[in-house]
Design an enzyme around this catalytic site. Structure first.
Site, PDB file in Angstrom:
ATOM      1  N   CYS A   1       0.735  -0.981  -0.340  1.00 15.99           N
ATOM      2  CA  CYS A   1      -0.046  -0.028   0.284  1.00 15.99           C
ATOM      3  C   CYS A   1       1.116   0.982  -0.035  1.00 15.99           C
ATOM      4  O   CYS A   1       0.626   2.039   0.053  1.00 15.99           O
ATOM      5  CB  CYS A   1      -0.721   0.240   0.839  1.00 15.99           C
ATOM      6  SG  CYS A   1      -0.410  -0.036   2.589  1.00 15.99           S
TER       7      CYS A   1
ATOM      8  N   CYS B   1      -3.565  -3.245   8.267  1.00 13.42           N
ATOM      9  CA  CYS B   1      -3.516  -1.556   9.050  1.00 13.42           C
ATOM     10  C   CYS B   1      -3.209  -1.561  10.176  1.00 13.42           C
ATOM     11  O   CYS B   1      -1.912  -1.046  10.759  1.00 13.42           O
ATOM     12  CB  CYS B   1      -4.584  -0.357   8.515  1.00 13.42           C
ATOM     13  SG  CYS B   1      -5.267  -0.567   7.483  1.00 13.42           S
TER      14      CYS B   1
HETATM   15 FE1  FES Z   1      -2.077   0.979   4.309  1.00 11.31          FE
HETATM   16 FE2  FES Z   1      -3.975   0.884   6.095  1.00 11.31          FE
HETATM   17  S1  FES Z   1      -3.754   0.400   3.655  1.00 11.31           S
HETATM   18  S2  FES Z   1      -1.633   1.075   5.860  1.00 11.31           S
END
Ligand code: FES
Length: 162
Positions: A36, A109
């Protein structure tokens, strides 16, 4: 009807606790999400309570998603007063518990926040081997994060700025 977890995340993002760099921190830990691209950094200041070393306060910075900000916000509140051992016992689920169960796609997360905490605590737990020396111990989150996981989300420790 709104989702209670989402409401709590939105509230934590609107009013984050303990956000920002801690100038006099005793420890800092950083992880980045390879997939991400987000990053979470956590600072810890230690104190003493009843003869035991405890986390006096914690702060964080999160570059990325709102869920990581929300989890880090509630986690840093939860950490105050905990011993190193107690803090190391906290899982990502424990750290995000005040928000309610995270949706599956947001579980990492919370794991980012756990990773930053464990990175900051590496070498602090006197009763256990340092995180960097876990060859004889069961694999922890940091080891799992270092291991290649094809097709899965990978979180990596980021080095400090020089
Ligand atoms: Fe990567 Fe939340 S989408 S930390």
């Amino acid at each position: 009807m709104s989702d209670p977890t989402e409401d709590k995340i939105n509230e934590a993002v609107r009013n984050p606790r303990n956000m920002g760099e801690m100038q006099d921190a005793d420890a800092v830990g950083t992880v980045g999400g390879a997939d991400c691209g987000d990053m979470v950094r956590m600072w810890l200041k230690f104190g003493e309570k009843e003869g035991k070393k405890v986390i006096d306060r914690a702060s964080f910075q999160s570059f990325g998603c709102q869920t990581a900000i929300a989890v880090a916000s509630v986690a840093t509140e939860m950490l105050a007063g905990k011993t190193v051992e107690e803090a190391l016992d906290l899982s990502a689920d424990d750290l995000s518990e005040p928000l309610g169960p995270l949706p599956p796609m947001k579980i990492h997360c919370g794991q980012m926040v756990e990773g930053a905490l464990r990175d900051a605590l590496a070498g602090e737990d006197e009763s256990k081997p340092a995180v960097a020396d876990t060859s004889a111990a069961a694999p922890g989150l940091v080891d799992q994060l270092k291991a290649p996981q094809p097709g899965k989300i990978k979180i990596v420790k980021l080095d400090e700025d020089p």
